[in-house]
Design an enzyme around this catalytic site. Sequence first.
Site, PDB file in Angstrom:
ATOM      1  N   ASN A   1      65.153   1.635  20.085  1.00  0.00           N
ATOM      2  CA  ASN A   1      64.367   2.746  20.636  1.00  0.00           C
ATOM      3  C   ASN A   1      64.580   2.954  22.133  1.00  0.00           C
ATOM      4  OD1 ASN A   1      62.227   4.798  20.576  1.00  0.00           O
ATOM      5  ND2 ASN A   1      61.147   3.321  21.858  1.00  0.00           N
TER       6      ASN A   1
ATOM      7  N   TRP B   1      69.311  19.741  23.916  1.00  0.00           N
ATOM      8  CA  TRP B   1      68.821  18.620  23.103  1.00  0.00           C
ATOM      9  C   TRP B   1      69.093  18.822  21.621  1.00  0.00           C
ATOM     10  CZ3 TRP B   1      65.160  19.775  19.401  1.00  0.00           C
ATOM     11  CH2 TRP B   1      64.428  20.949  19.567  1.00  0.00           C
TER      12      TRP B   1
ATOM     13  N   TRP C   1      52.534   7.018  16.326  1.00  0.00           N
ATOM     14  CA  TRP C   1      53.529   8.025  16.745  1.00  0.00           C
ATOM     15  C   TRP C   1      54.191   8.672  15.527  1.00  0.00           C
ATOM     16  CZ3 TRP C   1      54.820  10.816  20.827  1.00  0.00           C
ATOM     17  CH2 TRP C   1      54.379  10.406  22.083  1.00  0.00           C
TER      18      TRP C   1
ATOM     19  N   TRP D   1      71.864  25.553  29.669  1.00  0.00           N
ATOM     20  CA  TRP D   1      72.562  24.385  29.111  1.00  0.00           C
ATOM     21  C   TRP D   1      74.060  24.589  29.232  1.00  0.00           C
ATOM     22  CZ3 TRP D   1      69.134  20.755  28.446  1.00  0.00           C
ATOM     23  CH2 TRP D   1      67.864  21.018  27.938  1.00  0.00           C
TER      24      TRP D   1
ATOM     25  N   GLU E   1      52.680   2.506  17.427  1.00  0.00           N
ATOM     26  CA  GLU E   1      53.971   3.122  17.055  1.00  0.00           C
ATOM     27  C   GLU E   1      53.867   3.782  15.686  1.00  0.00           C
ATOM     28  OE1 GLU E   1      56.325   3.500  19.199  1.00  0.00           O
ATOM     29  OE2 GLU E   1      55.298   2.236  20.657  1.00  0.00           O
TER      30      GLU E   1
ATOM     31  N   TRP F   1      63.155  13.924  20.614  1.00  0.00           N
ATOM     32  CA  TRP F   1      64.133  14.684  21.422  1.00  0.00           C
ATOM     33  C   TRP F   1      63.412  15.643  22.366  1.00  0.00           C
ATOM     34  CZ3 TRP F   1      69.044  14.195  22.816  1.00  0.00           C
ATOM     35  CH2 TRP F   1      69.854  13.316  22.085  1.00  0.00           C
TER      36      TRP F   1
HETATM   37  P1  FAD Z   1      59.154  -0.407  15.572  1.00  0.00           P
HETATM   38  O1  FAD Z   1      59.065  -0.528  17.047  1.00  0.00           O
HETATM   39  O2  FAD Z   1      59.083  -1.645  14.782  1.00  0.00           O
HETATM   40  O3  FAD Z   1      58.015   0.616  15.136  1.00  0.00           O
HETATM   41  C1  FAD Z   1      57.432   0.615  13.820  1.00  0.00           C
HETATM   42  C2  FAD Z   1      57.560   1.995  13.203  1.00  0.00           C
HETATM   43  O4  FAD Z   1      56.828   2.954  13.956  1.00  0.00           O
HETATM   44  C3  FAD Z   1      58.976   2.521  13.122  1.00  0.00           C
HETATM   45  O5  FAD Z   1      59.652   1.986  12.017  1.00  0.00           O
HETATM   46  C4  FAD Z   1      58.743   4.020  13.036  1.00  0.00           C
HETATM   47  O6  FAD Z   1      58.425   4.412  11.718  1.00  0.00           O
HETATM   48  C5  FAD Z   1      57.512   4.209  13.902  1.00  0.00           C
HETATM   49  N1  FAD Z   1      57.873   4.592  15.271  1.00  0.00           N
HETATM   50  C6  FAD Z   1      58.172   3.770  16.302  1.00  0.00           C
HETATM   51  N2  FAD Z   1      58.417   4.487  17.422  1.00  0.00           N
HETATM   52  C7  FAD Z   1      58.290   5.784  17.079  1.00  0.00           C
HETATM   53  C8  FAD Z   1      58.419   6.998  17.798  1.00  0.00           C
HETATM   54  N3  FAD Z   1      58.720   7.035  19.102  1.00  0.00           N
HETATM   55  N4  FAD Z   1      58.229   8.166  17.133  1.00  0.00           N
HETATM   56  C9  FAD Z   1      57.908   8.185  15.818  1.00  0.00           C
HETATM   57  N5  FAD Z   1      57.763   7.053  15.091  1.00  0.00           N
HETATM   58  C10 FAD Z   1      57.954   5.865  15.705  1.00  0.00           C
HETATM   59  N6  FAD Z   1      62.363   7.422  14.508  1.00  0.00           N
HETATM   60  C11 FAD Z   1      62.576   7.714  13.220  1.00  0.00           C
HETATM   61  O7  FAD Z   1      61.972   7.101  12.342  1.00  0.00           O
HETATM   62  N7  FAD Z   1      63.478   8.701  12.844  1.00  0.00           N
HETATM   63  C12 FAD Z   1      64.174   9.410  13.773  1.00  0.00           C
HETATM   64  O8  FAD Z   1      64.963  10.306  13.392  1.00  0.00           O
HETATM   65  C13 FAD Z   1      63.986   9.096  15.141  1.00  0.00           C
HETATM   66  N8  FAD Z   1      64.697   9.758  16.105  1.00  0.00           N
HETATM   67  C14 FAD Z   1      64.495   9.431  17.430  1.00  0.00           C
HETATM   68  C15 FAD Z   1      65.197  10.134  18.418  1.00  0.00           C
HETATM   69  C16 FAD Z   1      65.034   9.808  19.766  1.00  0.00           C
HETATM   70  C17 FAD Z   1      65.785  10.611  20.821  1.00  0.00           C
HETATM   71  C18 FAD Z   1      64.150   8.780  20.142  1.00  0.00           C
HETATM   72  C19 FAD Z   1      63.946   8.415  21.585  1.00  0.00           C
HETATM   73  C20 FAD Z   1      63.423   8.090  19.171  1.00  0.00           C
HETATM   74  C21 FAD Z   1      63.576   8.412  17.823  1.00  0.00           C
HETATM   75  N9  FAD Z   1      62.849   7.732  16.803  1.00  0.00           N
HETATM   76  C22 FAD Z   1      63.048   8.064  15.483  1.00  0.00           C
HETATM   77  C23 FAD Z   1      61.743   6.820  17.163  1.00  0.00           C
HETATM   78  C24 FAD Z   1      62.107   5.335  17.299  1.00  0.00           C
HETATM   79  O9  FAD Z   1      63.259   5.171  18.099  1.00  0.00           O
HETATM   80  C25 FAD Z   1      62.350   4.649  15.955  1.00  0.00           C
HETATM   81  O10 FAD Z   1      61.305   4.921  15.056  1.00  0.00           O
HETATM   82  C26 FAD Z   1      62.429   3.125  16.141  1.00  0.00           C
HETATM   83  O11 FAD Z   1      63.454   2.795  17.042  1.00  0.00           O
HETATM   84  C27 FAD Z   1      62.673   2.467  14.816  1.00  0.00           C
HETATM   85  O12 FAD Z   1      62.839   1.085  14.975  1.00  0.00           O
HETATM   86  P2  FAD Z   1      61.769   0.073  14.401  1.00  0.00           P
HETATM   87  O13 FAD Z   1      61.511   0.374  12.967  1.00  0.00           O
HETATM   88  O14 FAD Z   1      62.263  -1.306  14.728  1.00  0.00           O
HETATM   89  O15 FAD Z   1      60.486   0.416  15.266  1.00  0.00           O
END
Ligand code: FAD
Length: 451
Positions: A330, A348, A267, A295, A264, A371
């Site tokens: 997420n 989107w 990502w 759209w 993650e 997105w």
């Molecule tokens: P954990 O599961 O603990 O992951 C650890 C870290 O990995 C996160 O803190 C984050 O920095 C990174 N990470 C995890 N998943 C993703 C991912 N899919 N993409 C990029 N980085 C990721 N994340 C954001 O930080 N900012 C946003 O604006 C954002 N917008 C999103 C919009 C949509 C439509 C979706 C589906 C996801 C988005 N995310 C975004 C990704 C993800 O949902 C969040 O990073 C995550 O939910 C944060 O929770 P956590 O810190 O507990 O994640």
Amino acid sequence: MNTPVIVWLRQDLRLTDQAAFVAAAAQGLVIPVYVLDDETPRHRRMGGAARWWLHHSLASLDADLRAAGSQLVLRRGKCEEQLAAVARETGANCVHALAHSEPWWRNAERAVGRVLDLALHHGQYLLPPGTLRTGAGAPYRIYTPFWRALVQHMPPALPHDAPSRLYPPAVWPDSDRLDDWHLLPRAPDWAGGFSVWSPGEAGAKARLDAFADNAARYNERRNLPSVEGTSRLSPHLHFGEISVATVWRAMAGAGGSVDTFLGELGWRDFAANVLYQFPDYAGTNARAAYDRLAWRDAPDDLQAWQRGRTGYPIVDAGMRELWATGWMHNRVRMIAASFLVKHLLIDWRAGERWFWDTLVDADLGANAVNWQWTAGTGVDANMFVRIMAPLTQSPKFDAAGYIRRWVPELAHLSDSDIHDPPVRPRAYPAPIIGHVEARARALAAHAQLKD
Ligand code: FAD
């Protein structure tokens, strides 16, 4: 050693493992500066929830700096003008900063570099965006090969300690008062539920420590919105209150499902790389064919989604969690985003903008990449024609407790009824559109792309 040196702070609001502080402290008397730029036309204005976070994060950083013999200088305006003014006022001759990948920060870096001696350091990502290349020498567009290449360079370098003391300049330049920036909401105060967060470096460290105790069960629990199975580090990472190298190093030895978690973090780096390649990624379909998708212009439906009143309990729970706390799980982000784009057939970019304004972790790269992934329009994307069924996802990921918490009108329903209530209380809306009908409408719109 007596030369004043500026540290230009942006989304790197920490002292530990902050290469700009390390370099500046070795060189001279340190002047930490944060510039709030709401003026430059192409600099996307920070959203409301992120401004709340910024206020508290800056206050926390200032307190940490004071404990180290320094303080934070706050200025408002164009970065290059404000930093040049601070340099004039103090005799500083050099600026240290971490590099960032948002297009406006890259523009600002160029502008600052034209007027001052700017040294950019790495530290916001696992690797500097743009450095990894495929065998053919091209930047990566697909996550899996990108990740495979990234792990070859891991673990990241050992984090730097925070400087125990920063030597101040003879005279501090003028600073704004944080309260005068009005980053916090005025009446009505929509941020009451944000008290679950502790912005700042100490809060980030506490969050990491708390997660480390549960990390072994990450794989098993990360998709379950009813439990706290993920780290919730995203806003701390976005604002750079903890370095991603620190998180990686702390977790890499944690055992259990740590590889999934590190993936993650991958990502996060991938998103920054995509943004680095495509600076307009938040505004443009990466697959141009989608420019022709019809759209719907449906402001009432958009508003129902924003307010958590679509009649789909899992979607509404997510949208209400977002509004109340500035964060959404997420799995639910994916369901809610897919619902907007496919069930409501709304562009989107309207969803990206709403998340930008309401998420405390709003991040241009991560938001746009996710997105576009959900919408099927991205460089790496789920196919548009794969339409997520919210009513199936909700029991699959055991969301009953989550819905009960965020949609109190449904709290009395059983675990089996709550996902799609057979009888709806008067206070809760009927589904805005049926799943079968919505699916058919989305597929028909998609089929037209081929004509
Ligand atoms: P954990 O599961 O603990 O992951 C650890 C870290 O990995 C996160 O803190 C984050 O920095 C990174 N990470 C995890 N998943 C993703 C991912 N899919 N993409 C990029 N980085 C990721 N994340 C954001 O930080 N900012 C946003 O604006 C954002 N917008 C999103 C919009 C949509 C439509 C979706 C589906 C996801 C988005 N995310 C975004 C990704 C993800 O949902 C969040 O990073 C995550 O939910 C944060 O929770 P956590 O810190 O507990 O994640």
